[in-house]
Design a protein around this motif. Structure first.
Motif, PDB file in Angstrom:
ATOM      1  N   LEU A  63       0.856  -1.176   0.000  1.00 39.20           N
ATOM      2  CA  LEU A  63       0.000   0.000   0.000  1.00 39.20           C
ATOM      3  C   LEU A  63       0.893   1.227   0.000  1.00 39.20           C
ATOM      4  O   LEU A  63       1.791   1.346   0.839  1.00 39.20           O
ATOM      5  CB  LEU A  63      -0.887  -0.004   1.240  1.00 39.20           C
ATOM      6  CG  LEU A  63      -1.690   1.255   1.487  1.00 39.20           C
ATOM      7  CD1 LEU A  63      -2.756   1.407   0.413  1.00 39.20           C
ATOM      8  CD2 LEU A  63      -2.318   1.224   2.846  1.00 39.20           C
ATOM      9  N   GLU A  64       0.694   2.129  -0.936  1.00 32.76           N
ATOM     10  CA  GLU A  64       1.453   3.378  -0.986  1.00 32.76           C
ATOM     11  C   GLU A  64       0.764   4.402  -0.092  1.00 32.76           C
ATOM     12  O   GLU A  64      -0.439   4.609  -0.184  1.00 32.76           O
ATOM     13  CB  GLU A  64       1.504   3.898  -2.415  1.00 32.76           C
ATOM     14  CG  GLU A  64       2.308   5.164  -2.569  1.00 32.76           C
ATOM     15  CD  GLU A  64       2.318   5.663  -3.997  1.00 32.76           C
ATOM     16  OE1 GLU A  64       1.826   6.785  -4.222  1.00 32.76           O
ATOM     17  OE2 GLU A  64       2.794   4.929  -4.880  1.00 32.76           O
ATOM     18  N   VAL A  65       1.556   5.031   0.796  1.00 28.42           N
ATOM     19  CA  VAL A  65       1.026   6.057   1.687  1.00 28.42           C
ATOM     20  C   VAL A  65       1.958   7.264   1.665  1.00 28.42           C
ATOM     21  O   VAL A  65       3.135   7.133   1.360  1.00 28.42           O
ATOM     22  CB  VAL A  65       0.867   5.547   3.145  1.00 28.42           C
ATOM     23  CG1 VAL A  65      -0.191   4.470   3.242  1.00 28.42           C
ATOM     24  CG2 VAL A  65       2.188   5.053   3.700  1.00 28.42           C
ATOM     25  N   ASN A  66       1.430   8.417   1.969  1.00 26.18           N
ATOM     26  CA  ASN A  66       2.238   9.626   2.132  1.00 26.18           C
ATOM     27  C   ASN A  66       2.365   9.895   3.621  1.00 26.18           C
ATOM     28  O   ASN A  66       1.357  10.038   4.314  1.00 26.18           O
ATOM     29  CB  ASN A  66       1.592  10.825   1.429  1.00 26.18           C
ATOM     30  CG  ASN A  66       1.747  10.751  -0.056  1.00 26.18           C
ATOM     31  OD1 ASN A  66       2.849  10.560  -0.559  1.00 26.18           O
ATOM     32  ND2 ASN A  66       0.647  10.881  -0.781  1.00 26.18           N
ATOM     33  N   LEU A  67       3.602   9.942   4.102  1.00 27.42           N
ATOM     34  CA  LEU A  67       3.863  10.214   5.507  1.00 27.42           C
ATOM     35  C   LEU A  67       4.594  11.545   5.631  1.00 27.42           C
ATOM     36  O   LEU A  67       5.220  12.000   4.675  1.00 27.42           O
ATOM     37  CB  LEU A  67       4.703   9.085   6.113  1.00 27.42           C
ATOM     38  CG  LEU A  67       4.125   7.675   6.001  1.00 27.42           C
ATOM     39  CD1 LEU A  67       5.018   6.670   6.711  1.00 27.42           C
ATOM     40  CD2 LEU A  67       2.701   7.608   6.536  1.00 27.42           C
ATOM     41  N   PHE A  68       4.510  12.143   6.810  1.00 31.63           N
ATOM     42  CA  PHE A  68       5.094  13.451   7.041  1.00 31.63           C
ATOM     43  C   PHE A  68       6.239  13.369   8.039  1.00 31.63           C
ATOM     44  O   PHE A  68       6.132  12.710   9.078  1.00 31.63           O
ATOM     45  CB  PHE A  68       4.024  14.433   7.511  1.00 31.63           C
ATOM     46  CG  PHE A  68       2.946  14.627   6.489  1.00 31.63           C
ATOM     47  CD1 PHE A  68       3.138  15.492   5.427  1.00 31.63           C
ATOM     48  CD2 PHE A  68       1.763  13.909   6.562  1.00 31.63           C
ATOM     49  CE1 PHE A  68       2.159  15.657   4.460  1.00 31.63           C
ATOM     50  CE2 PHE A  68       0.783  14.064   5.597  1.00 31.63           C
ATOM     51  CZ  PHE A  68       0.979  14.941   4.544  1.00 31.63           C
ATOM     52  N   SER A  69       7.314  14.061   7.730  1.00 34.04           N
ATOM     53  CA  SER A  69       8.537  14.061   8.519  1.00 34.04           C
ATOM     54  C   SER A  69       8.250  14.344   9.993  1.00 34.04           C
ATOM     55  O   SER A  69       7.525  15.289  10.320  1.00 34.04           O
ATOM     56  CB  SER A  69       9.491  15.116   7.967  1.00 34.04           C
ATOM     57  OG  SER A  69      10.665  15.171   8.743  1.00 34.04           O
ATOM     58  N   GLY A  70       8.805  13.492  10.854  1.00 46.12           N
ATOM     59  CA  GLY A  70       8.666  13.681  12.289  1.00 46.12           C
ATOM     60  C   GLY A  70       7.421  13.079  12.901  1.00 46.12           C
ATOM     61  O   GLY A  70       7.359  12.929  14.121  1.00 46.12           O
ATOM     62  N   ASN A  71       6.420  12.751  12.097  1.00 46.70           N
ATOM     63  CA  ASN A  71       5.207  12.138  12.639  1.00 46.70           C
ATOM     64  C   ASN A  71       5.470  10.675  12.957  1.00 46.70           C
ATOM     65  O   ASN A  71       6.267  10.013  12.301  1.00 46.70           O
ATOM     66  CB  ASN A  71       4.044  12.240  11.657  1.00 46.70           C
ATOM     67  CG  ASN A  71       3.460  13.624  11.577  1.00 46.70           C
ATOM     68  OD1 ASN A  71       3.875  14.540  12.287  1.00 46.70           O
ATOM     69  ND2 ASN A  71       2.497  13.795  10.697  1.00 46.70           N
ATOM     70  N   GLU A  72       4.771  10.177  13.959  1.00 48.70           N
ATOM     71  CA  GLU A  72       4.842   8.773  14.350  1.00 48.70           C
ATOM     72  C   GLU A  72       3.599   8.071  13.826  1.00 48.70           C
ATOM     73  O   GLU A  72       2.498   8.630  13.883  1.00 48.70           O
ATOM     74  CB  GLU A  72       4.914   8.651  15.866  1.00 48.70           C
ATOM     75  CG  GLU A  72       6.128   9.325  16.474  1.00 48.70           C
ATOM     76  CD  GLU A  72       6.112   9.282  17.992  1.00 48.70           C
ATOM     77  OE1 GLU A  72       5.505   8.357  18.578  1.00 48.70           O
ATOM     78  OE2 GLU A  72       6.716  10.180  18.589  1.00 48.70           O
ATOM     79  N   TYR A  73       3.770   6.837  13.348  1.00 48.76           N
ATOM     80  CA  TYR A  73       2.673   6.073  12.754  1.00 48.76           C
ATOM     81  C   TYR A  73       2.672   4.648  13.272  1.00 48.76           C
ATOM     82  O   TYR A  73       3.727   4.069  13.508  1.00 48.76           O
ATOM     83  CB  TYR A  73       2.818   6.024  11.222  1.00 48.76           C
ATOM     84  CG  TYR A  73       2.758   7.370  10.561  1.00 48.76           C
ATOM     85  CD1 TYR A  73       1.553   7.904  10.135  1.00 48.76           C
ATOM     86  CD2 TYR A  73       3.917   8.122  10.370  1.00 48.76           C
ATOM     87  CE1 TYR A  73       1.496   9.148   9.526  1.00 48.76           C
ATOM     88  CE2 TYR A  73       3.871   9.367   9.761  1.00 48.76           C
ATOM     89  CZ  TYR A  73       2.659   9.871   9.342  1.00 48.76           C
ATOM     90  OH  TYR A  73       2.607  11.107   8.745  1.00 48.76           O
TER      91      TYR A  73
END
Length: 142
Positions: A63-73
């Motif tokens: 699954l392709e996702v867009n994540l943001f720098s510094g965020n925890e997932y």
């Protein structure tokens, strides 16, 4: 009625498509949300929406996702198949594994990561034991 995002395999990359969720995906989603709820106790917000599909042994889904720098997932996945063993992993846009925490308990699994940079990432869900099974993935962030 809520919609689900189904996984379609196109040239090795999954493309999201909205579809009406079958009844078994709703139950599988409940299991995934139950696992994700443990992370909500630590301040993670569960993202609205989910991904559902069918896993076969030896055929991981991406699954392709867009994540943001510094965020925890946390990416949480579940199936209803009692003999299934799932694993989930996160990879950067170059296909390198993103190091983080992992949880695996038979038919549920999760991966927790911190995004080093904003951009595309890939979540791999794999059935490593058991027969073909429907699954659902949800994710949380903070």
């Amino acid at each position: 009625m809520k919609t689900a995002i189904a996984l379609l395999l196109t040239a090795g990359i999954l493309v999201a498509q909205e579809v009406a969720p079958p009844a078994e995906n709703i139950t599988t989603r409940s299991r995934a949300l139950e696992l994700a709820g443990a992370f909500a106790n630590d301040g993670y917000k569960i993202r609205d929406g989910f991904w559902a599909g069918t896993l076969e042994p030896g055929k991981p889904q991406f699954l392709e996702v867009n994540l943001f720098s510094g965020n925890e997932y946390w990416f949480s996945v579940a199936t209803l198949a009692p003999t299934a063993k799932l694993i989930v992993g996160v990879f950067d846009e170059n296909g390198r594994p993103v190091m983080g925490e992992v949880f695996q308990d038979g038919s549920t699994a999760a991966a927790g990561v911190v995004a080093d940079a904003s951009g595309k990432y890939y979540v791999r869900v794999e059935l490593v034991e058991g027969d073909k099974a429907d699954f659902c993935l949800v994710y949380s962030y903070k």
